[in-house]
Design a protein around this motif. Structure first.
Motif, PDB file in Angstrom:
ATOM      1  N   SER A 158      31.448  41.627  53.804  1.00  0.00           N
ATOM      2  CA  SER A 158      32.493  42.459  54.407  1.00  0.00           C
ATOM      3  C   SER A 158      33.703  42.569  53.481  1.00  0.00           C
ATOM      4  CB  SER A 158      32.926  41.885  55.760  1.00  0.00           C
ATOM      5  OG  SER A 158      31.810  41.876  56.616  1.00  0.00           O
ATOM      6  N   SER A 159      34.016  41.476  52.799  1.00  0.00           N
ATOM      7  CA  SER A 159      35.164  41.511  51.885  1.00  0.00           C
ATOM      8  C   SER A 159      34.687  41.586  50.430  1.00  0.00           C
ATOM      9  CB  SER A 159      36.020  40.247  52.058  1.00  0.00           C
ATOM     10  OG  SER A 159      36.871  40.100  50.937  1.00  0.00           O
ATOM     11  N   PRO A 160      35.310  42.463  49.636  1.00  0.00           N
ATOM     12  CA  PRO A 160      34.905  42.543  48.218  1.00  0.00           C
ATOM     13  C   PRO A 160      35.275  41.287  47.433  1.00  0.00           C
ATOM     14  CG  PRO A 160      36.827  43.922  48.634  1.00  0.00           C
ATOM     15  CD  PRO A 160      36.374  43.401  49.970  1.00  0.00           C
ATOM     16  N   TYR A 161      36.138  40.443  48.022  1.00  0.00           N
ATOM     17  CA  TYR A 161      36.561  39.234  47.317  1.00  0.00           C
ATOM     18  C   TYR A 161      35.627  38.054  47.570  1.00  0.00           C
ATOM     19  CZ  TYR A 161      40.546  42.276  47.012  1.00  0.00           C
ATOM     20  OH  TYR A 161      41.325  43.370  46.796  1.00  0.00           O
ATOM     21  N   ASP A 162      34.689  38.221  48.520  1.00  0.00           N
ATOM     22  CA  ASP A 162      33.744  37.138  48.797  1.00  0.00           C
ATOM     23  C   ASP A 162      32.585  37.175  47.801  1.00  0.00           C
ATOM     24  OD1 ASP A 162      35.189  36.122  50.893  1.00  0.00           O
ATOM     25  OD2 ASP A 162      34.149  37.312  52.421  1.00  0.00           O
ATOM     26  N   PHE A 163      31.880  36.054  47.727  1.00  0.00           N
ATOM     27  CA  PHE A 163      30.732  35.907  46.816  1.00  0.00           C
ATOM     28  C   PHE A 163      29.747  37.065  47.027  1.00  0.00           C
ATOM     29  CE2 PHE A 163      26.426  33.832  46.268  1.00  0.00           C
ATOM     30  CZ  PHE A 163      26.454  33.816  44.889  1.00  0.00           C
ATOM     31  N   GLN A 164      29.433  37.759  45.971  1.00  0.00           N
ATOM     32  CA  GLN A 164      28.611  38.969  46.073  1.00  0.00           C
ATOM     33  C   GLN A 164      27.127  38.727  45.750  1.00  0.00           C
ATOM     34  OE1 GLN A 164      30.141  42.277  46.862  1.00  0.00           O
ATOM     35  NE2 GLN A 164      31.643  40.770  47.572  1.00  0.00           N
TER      36      GLN A 164
END
Ligand code: PEP
Ligand code: MN
Length: 361
Positions: A158-164
């Motif tokens: 959901s967040s672009p800052y979380d582990f992708q």
């Protein structure tokens, strides 16, 4: 009004009903003949211009007491039933529907036949984080007879800052684990461009909830013959879910499984609401194996076991659950993954209570 008068009126009403009945069936016979002519000439059965003319004629000729709109509504119902009589309904039936294919589809994933009546578990970490992490989980699962290993390499967070996710490196780790422990590996692909690469590394391509209506992705996996695990969208109706599945099947790929993973509701006690009734509905409406993801639907470790029991009892072909060697430090979904001893307890309970057969991985 005397009783006698009422009886007389009722008798004439019965006569009229019989006349309508006769006429409506005579009309149906004409419709069937038209259907025959049209199918010979390959003409489409539904003809909106012709239907408009018939409705206009009804409007012109109507002398009441019924209002024209009421009569048009009634005639529309007759027209609709007539189209069904011409076989239009059958033509419209989806490829994923049981109307088109009454027998259960069984999807072969290496040595496992999903949908064969033996209920199974699919387990593994939310995200592939390292070789050591995946191997630890894979070994633990294999020890308990589970042969289907999941793990996310491309994580739609959901967040672009979380582990992708580790991307292709993650796929490589999964493949290695699959070979080492003789397991089938399942992972999500999020872009059509990655499908070809995935064919080399995965036994099952997962399409996640957020991508259920990524139609280009659906078409791309539909053009392969790799087994596909399609998850229900966050706010998708069952009908939309089936249409999404149709995208895959219409491209020729029949190796398709559906996964209920919870839907968005106003309830906040769980991450999503496991739509338990979707499982038997999808089993009835489609011929595809139906799975239940208890991890993403509940979002709560304490609910994994009861949700899995419910899903198996209601007829899911497999249950998916996340397992991590140390969930507290997991890079994603740390609140809901089981550690290995919790997983052992989970599978033991399901087997003790005979919800899962011994050896059914
Ligand atoms: C997953 O299974 O890793 C996942 C992200 O699930 P969902 O697409 O159902 O949210
Ligand atoms: Mn997860």
């Amino acid at each position: 009004m005397s009783n006698e008068e009422l009886e007389q009126l009722r008798a004439s009403l019965d006569n009229k009903n019989m006349e309508i009945l006769k006429l409506i069936n005579e009309r149906a016979e004409i419709v069937q003949k038209i259907g025959g002519v049209k199918s010979k000439s390959g003409t489409k059965r539904f003809d909106p211009v012709r239907e408009r003319k018939m409705l206009d004629l009804i409007a012109e000729e109507n002398e009441g007491p019924f209002k024209t709109s009421t009569l048009q509504h009634l005639f529309k119902q007759i027209f609709k039933a007539s189209l069904e009589l011409m076989g239009e309904d059958e033509q419209k039936a989806l490829l994923v529907s049981r109307k088109k294919h009454p027998d259960n589809t069984i999807v072969s994933v290496k040595n496992e036949q999903i949908g064969d009546g033996n209920q199974r578990l699919i387990a593994g970490p939310c995200s592939v984080e390292s070789e050591e992490q995946v191997f630890t989980v894979a070994e633990a699962l294999k020890n308990r007879g589970v042969n289907l290993l999941r793990g996310g390499a491309y994580k739609p967070r959901s967040s672009p800052y979380d582990f992708q996710g580790l991307g292709v490196e993650g796929l490589k780790i999964l493949k290695k684990a699959g070979e080492r422990f003789d397991m089938s590996v399942i992972s999500e692909i999020v872009t059509p461009g990655d499908v070809e690469t995935a064919l080399d590394y995965l036994d099952v391509i997962q399409i996640g909830a957020r991508n259920m209506q990524n139609f280009e992705l659906l078409k791309e996996v539909g053009s392969t013959n790799k087994p596909v695990l399609l998850k229900r969208g966050l706010s998708a109706t069952i009908s939309e879910f089936m249409q999404a599945a149709e995208y895959v099947m219409s491209r020729g790929n029949t190796n398709l499984m559906l996964c209920e993973r919870g839907i968005r509701t106003y309830e906040t006690a769980t991450r999503n609401t496991l739509d338990i009734s979707a499982i038997p509905i999808l089993k009835q409406e489609t011929h595809l194996p139906v799975l239940a993801d208890v991890t993403h639907s509940t979002g709560r470790r304490d609910l994994l076991l009861p949700a899995a029991k419910a899903a198996l009892a209601i007829g899911a072909d497999a249950v998916m659950a996340e397992v991590h060697p140390d969930p507290a430090v997991a890079l994603s979904d740390s609140a809901q993954q089981m550690d290995i001893s919790q997983f052992n307890e989970f599978i033991d309970t399901l087997r003790d209570e005979q919800l899962l057969k011994d050896g059914a991985g």
